[in-house]
Design a protein around this motif. Structure first.
Motif, PDB file in Angstrom:
ATOM      1  N   GLU A  33       0.784  -1.227   0.000  1.00 33.48           N
ATOM      2  CA  GLU A  33       0.000   0.000   0.000  1.00 33.48           C
ATOM      3  C   GLU A  33       0.823   1.287   0.000  1.00 33.48           C
ATOM      4  O   GLU A  33       0.381   2.308  -0.516  1.00 33.48           O
ATOM      5  CB  GLU A  33      -0.929  -0.003   1.220  1.00 33.48           C
ATOM      6  CG  GLU A  33      -2.014   1.027   1.149  1.00 33.48           C
ATOM      7  CD  GLU A  33      -3.050   0.848   2.244  1.00 33.48           C
ATOM      8  OE1 GLU A  33      -3.725   1.850   2.540  1.00 33.48           O
ATOM      9  OE2 GLU A  33      -3.186  -0.244   2.808  1.00 33.48           O
ATOM     10  N   TYR A  34       2.024   1.249   0.565  1.00 37.18           N
ATOM     11  CA  TYR A  34       2.752   2.499   0.770  1.00 37.18           C
ATOM     12  C   TYR A  34       4.107   2.583   0.071  1.00 37.18           C
ATOM     13  O   TYR A  34       4.773   3.609   0.154  1.00 37.18           O
ATOM     14  CB  TYR A  34       2.966   2.730   2.274  1.00 37.18           C
ATOM     15  CG  TYR A  34       1.676   2.760   3.047  1.00 37.18           C
ATOM     16  CD1 TYR A  34       0.758   3.777   2.852  1.00 37.18           C
ATOM     17  CD2 TYR A  34       1.363   1.754   3.957  1.00 37.18           C
ATOM     18  CE1 TYR A  34      -0.440   3.797   3.551  1.00 37.18           C
ATOM     19  CE2 TYR A  34       0.170   1.770   4.653  1.00 37.18           C
ATOM     20  CZ  TYR A  34      -0.727   2.798   4.445  1.00 37.18           C
ATOM     21  OH  TYR A  34      -1.911   2.816   5.127  1.00 37.18           O
ATOM     22  N   ASP A 146     -14.985  -0.067  -1.595  1.00 35.19           N
ATOM     23  CA  ASP A 146     -15.830   0.903  -0.896  1.00 35.19           C
ATOM     24  C   ASP A 146     -17.289   0.735  -1.297  1.00 35.19           C
ATOM     25  O   ASP A 146     -18.183   0.832  -0.463  1.00 35.19           O
ATOM     26  CB  ASP A 146     -15.376   2.337  -1.190  1.00 35.19           C
ATOM     27  CG  ASP A 146     -14.041   2.676  -0.539  1.00 35.19           C
ATOM     28  OD1 ASP A 146     -13.590   1.895   0.312  1.00 35.19           O
ATOM     29  OD2 ASP A 146     -13.466   3.710  -0.905  1.00 35.19           O
ATOM     30  N   GLN A 147     -17.532   0.478  -2.597  1.00 30.33           N
ATOM     31  CA  GLN A 147     -18.907   0.311  -3.069  1.00 30.33           C
ATOM     32  C   GLN A 147     -19.561  -0.903  -2.425  1.00 30.33           C
ATOM     33  O   GLN A 147     -20.700  -0.835  -1.978  1.00 30.33           O
ATOM     34  CB  GLN A 147     -18.934   0.162  -4.602  1.00 30.33           C
ATOM     35  CG  GLN A 147     -18.548   1.425  -5.340  1.00 30.33           C
ATOM     36  CD  GLN A 147     -19.537   2.562  -5.126  1.00 30.33           C
ATOM     37  OE1 GLN A 147     -20.692   2.352  -4.820  1.00 30.33           O
ATOM     38  NE2 GLN A 147     -19.070   3.786  -5.277  1.00 30.33           N
ATOM     39  N   SER A 148     -18.799  -2.022  -2.353  1.00 23.02           N
ATOM     40  CA  SER A 148     -19.379  -3.236  -1.783  1.00 23.02           C
ATOM     41  C   SER A 148     -19.589  -3.108  -0.276  1.00 23.02           C
ATOM     42  O   SER A 148     -20.465  -3.743   0.287  1.00 23.02           O
ATOM     43  CB  SER A 148     -18.505  -4.455  -2.100  1.00 23.02           C
ATOM     44  OG  SER A 148     -17.264  -4.356  -1.447  1.00 23.02           O
ATOM     45  N   SER A 154     -12.061   5.675   0.967  1.00 19.00           N
ATOM     46  CA  SER A 154     -11.197   5.258   2.070  1.00 19.00           C
ATOM     47  C   SER A 154      -9.971   6.165   2.132  1.00 19.00           C
ATOM     48  O   SER A 154      -9.618   6.828   1.159  1.00 19.00           O
ATOM     49  CB  SER A 154     -10.758   3.808   1.873  1.00 19.00           C
ATOM     50  OG  SER A 154      -9.830   3.712   0.813  1.00 19.00           O
ATOM     51  N   ASP A 155      -9.307   6.171   3.277  1.00 18.21           N
ATOM     52  CA  ASP A 155      -8.091   6.968   3.429  1.00 18.21           C
ATOM     53  C   ASP A 155      -7.012   6.501   2.457  1.00 18.21           C
ATOM     54  O   ASP A 155      -6.264   7.310   1.916  1.00 18.21           O
ATOM     55  CB  ASP A 155      -7.578   6.872   4.865  1.00 18.21           C
ATOM     56  CG  ASP A 155      -8.528   7.516   5.859  1.00 18.21           C
ATOM     57  OD1 ASP A 155      -9.407   8.292   5.432  1.00 18.21           O
ATOM     58  OD2 ASP A 155      -8.389   7.238   7.052  1.00 18.21           O
ATOM     59  N   ALA A 160      -3.456   6.895  -2.872  1.00 24.49           N
ATOM     60  CA  ALA A 160      -3.312   6.446  -4.259  1.00 24.49           C
ATOM     61  C   ALA A 160      -3.604   7.587  -5.223  1.00 24.49           C
ATOM     62  O   ALA A 160      -2.936   7.733  -6.255  1.00 24.49           O
ATOM     63  CB  ALA A 160      -4.232   5.254  -4.535  1.00 24.49           C
ATOM     64  N   LEU A 161      -4.579   8.412  -4.898  1.00 28.67           N
ATOM     65  CA  LEU A 161      -4.904   9.563  -5.735  1.00 28.67           C
ATOM     66  C   LEU A 161      -3.726  10.540  -5.793  1.00 28.67           C
ATOM     67  O   LEU A 161      -3.386  11.065  -6.852  1.00 28.67           O
ATOM     68  CB  LEU A 161      -6.156  10.262  -5.202  1.00 28.67           C
ATOM     69  CG  LEU A 161      -6.729  11.386  -6.041  1.00 28.67           C
ATOM     70  CD1 LEU A 161      -7.144  10.891  -7.420  1.00 28.67           C
ATOM     71  CD2 LEU A 161      -7.922  12.010  -5.323  1.00 28.67           C
TER      72      LEU A 161
END
Length: 189
Positions: A33-34, A146-148, A154-155, A160-161
């Motif tokens: 993730e990071y 997030d949709q499910s 999410s943070d 990622a953005l």
């Protein structure tokens, strides 16, 4: 060698605040993730986990020994650890230090070795395109998750953005730099 910024403690507290984890799962979470903007080695993770337990910011529980004779140690954040994390979150972030070797090479070689620098820029563009694709993949994953879950943004989606925008900007810089170097070359002829 990676610079030890003293932030390992907070990275680990943040991850443990999500869920109990082993040192191995912490390392994998950071890599997954990071890794585009933060790295931690096992040599930083395990001693810091032990220090967190010693400071009362985390607790550890050893599982039963597996077939290889070793048990896994799972770490959990304590209330004191949550308070320490909250306190750190309120502090102003340190100024970011950016180190791009390509910027040095462009600075020192764009006029003297334009062909080589153009090759470096092409590779830099390809690498940033790949990274933009990875960030888009993360964004799609977070969006679907997030949709499910019925959750909005999410943070992790926000980091990622940021990556997508940074890699897009670096790609655009490299493309513009190539145009400038090629124009200079044409003017010299």
């Amino acid at each position: 060698m990676k610079e030890n910024t003293g932030k390992t403690k907070y990275v680990l507290l943040g991850l443990l605040n999500r869920e109990p984890q082993t040192g191995y799962s912490v390392k994998k979470a950071i890599e997954y993730e990071y890794s585009h903007f933060w790295q931690e080695s096992y040599g930083q993770i395990y001693p810091t986990l032990k220090a967190l337990v010693k400071e009362g910011l985390a607790e550890s529980v050893e599982s039963e020994k597996s077939k290889n004779g070793r048990g896994q140690i799972t770490y959990m954040i304590t209330e004191a650890g949550k308070e320490q994390l909250k306190k750190w979150l309120f502090e102003a972030p340190d100024v970011e230090k950016i180190r791009y070797e390509i910027l040095l090479k462009v600075s020192f070689g764009a006029s003297k070795e334009p062909e080589i620098i153009l090759e470096h820029l092409d590779e830099f563009i390809r690498r940033n395109e790949r990274l933009i694709g990875e960030m888009n993949g993360f964004l799609d994953y977070f969006h679907d998750t997030d949709q499910s879950a019925g959750v909005m943004d999410s943070d992790s989606q926000l980091t990622a953005l940021c990556g997508k925008y940074l890699y897009t900007a670096m790609k655009e810089w490299a493309q513009e730099s190539k145009k400038i170097i090629m124009k200079r070359k044409e003017e010299e002829i």
